[in-house]
Each structure stands twice: as C-alpha cells, then as structure tokens.
Design a protein around this motif. Structure first.
Motif, PDB file in Angstrom:
ATOM      1  N   GLU A   1       0.831  -1.207   0.000  1.00 31.77           N
ATOM      2  CA  GLU A   1       0.000   0.000   0.000  1.00 31.77           C
ATOM      3  C   GLU A   1       0.867   1.258   0.000  1.00 31.77           C
ATOM      4  O   GLU A   1       0.595   2.219  -0.724  1.00 31.77           O
ATOM      5  CB  GLU A   1      -0.912  -0.007   1.226  1.00 31.77           C
ATOM      6  N   GLU A   2       1.928   1.234   0.791  1.00 28.66           N
ATOM      7  CA  GLU A   2       2.839   2.385   0.857  1.00 28.66           C
ATOM      8  C   GLU A   2       3.534   2.608  -0.492  1.00 28.66           C
ATOM      9  O   GLU A   2       3.668   3.742  -0.948  1.00 28.66           O
ATOM     10  CB  GLU A   2       3.875   2.162   1.974  1.00 28.66           C
TER      11      GLU A   2
ATOM     12  N   ARG B   1       1.001   4.031  -2.899  1.00 28.34           N
ATOM     13  CA  ARG B   1       0.739   5.433  -2.553  1.00 28.34           C
ATOM     14  C   ARG B   1       1.884   6.325  -3.035  1.00 28.34           C
ATOM     15  O   ARG B   1       1.647   7.402  -3.592  1.00 28.34           O
ATOM     16  CB  ARG B   1       0.551   5.554  -1.042  1.00 28.34           C
ATOM     17  N   ARG B   2       3.114   5.889  -2.858  1.00 23.02           N
ATOM     18  CA  ARG B   2       4.268   6.682  -3.309  1.00 23.02           C
ATOM     19  C   ARG B   2       4.284   6.837  -4.827  1.00 23.02           C
ATOM     20  O   ARG B   2       4.574   7.911  -5.348  1.00 23.02           O
ATOM     21  CB  ARG B   2       5.572   6.036  -2.839  1.00 23.02           C
TER      22      ARG B   2
ATOM     23  N   VAL C   1       1.707   6.621  -6.917  1.00 24.95           N
ATOM     24  CA  VAL C   1       0.586   7.472  -7.319  1.00 24.95           C
ATOM     25  C   VAL C   1       0.919   8.931  -7.018  1.00 24.95           C
ATOM     26  O   VAL C   1       0.737   9.807  -7.867  1.00 24.95           O
ATOM     27  CB  VAL C   1      -0.723   7.043  -6.626  1.00 24.95           C
ATOM     28  N   TRP C   2       1.440   9.186  -5.830  1.00 22.37           N
ATOM     29  CA  TRP C   2       1.791  10.560  -5.450  1.00 22.37           C
ATOM     30  C   TRP C   2       2.856  11.116  -6.375  1.00 22.37           C
ATOM     31  O   TRP C   2       2.801  12.274  -6.786  1.00 22.37           O
ATOM     32  CB  TRP C   2       2.234  10.607  -3.998  1.00 22.37           C
TER      33      TRP C   2
END
Length: 73
Positions: A9-10, A13-14, A16-17
């Motif tokens: 998940e992390e 998220r990274r 995508v960000w």
C-alpha cells in the motif's frame, strides 16, 4: 500478511503521489509559461506599436512642415 499489505500500500501510494506531482507540476508550468509568454508578447507588441506610430507621426509631421515651408516660399 498484514505487514506485506502495508508495504504494498505504501509503495502504491508513493507511486501514485509521484505521478500526481509530475502531472500537477507539468500543468502548472505549462499554464505559467503560457501566461508569461502572453504578457511578454503583449508588452513587446504594445511597445513596437508605440514606436512605429511615433516614427510614422514624426515623418508625416516633417513632410507636412516641409510642404508648408515650400508653399510659403
């Protein structure tokens, strides 16, 4: 399994960000450049128009003045 989910998940998220930052920065840069380019172009065009008008006016005034002097003679 929960720890692995957190890691995945992390990472997602990274990623995508990171993509969002690139897209937002690119769009921002494009808009700012467009505005700056338009402002500079408008300023240059305005200055050129003023200078050309001054030159034309001065030439016409000189020609009219010369003609008037010739007519008076």
């Amino acid at each position: 399994m929960n720890n692995l989910d957190n890691i995945v998940e992390e990472q997602v998220r990274r990623q995508v960000w990171s993509q969002v930052k690139v897209q937002v920065w690119s769009q921002f840069r494009s808009q700012v450049w467009s505005q700056v380019r338009d402002q500079v172009w408008n300023k240059v065009r305005s200055q050129v128009r003023i200078q050309v008008w001054e030159q034309v006016r001065n030439q016409v005034e000189e020609q009219v003045w010369d003609q008037a002097k010739e007519t008076i003679k």
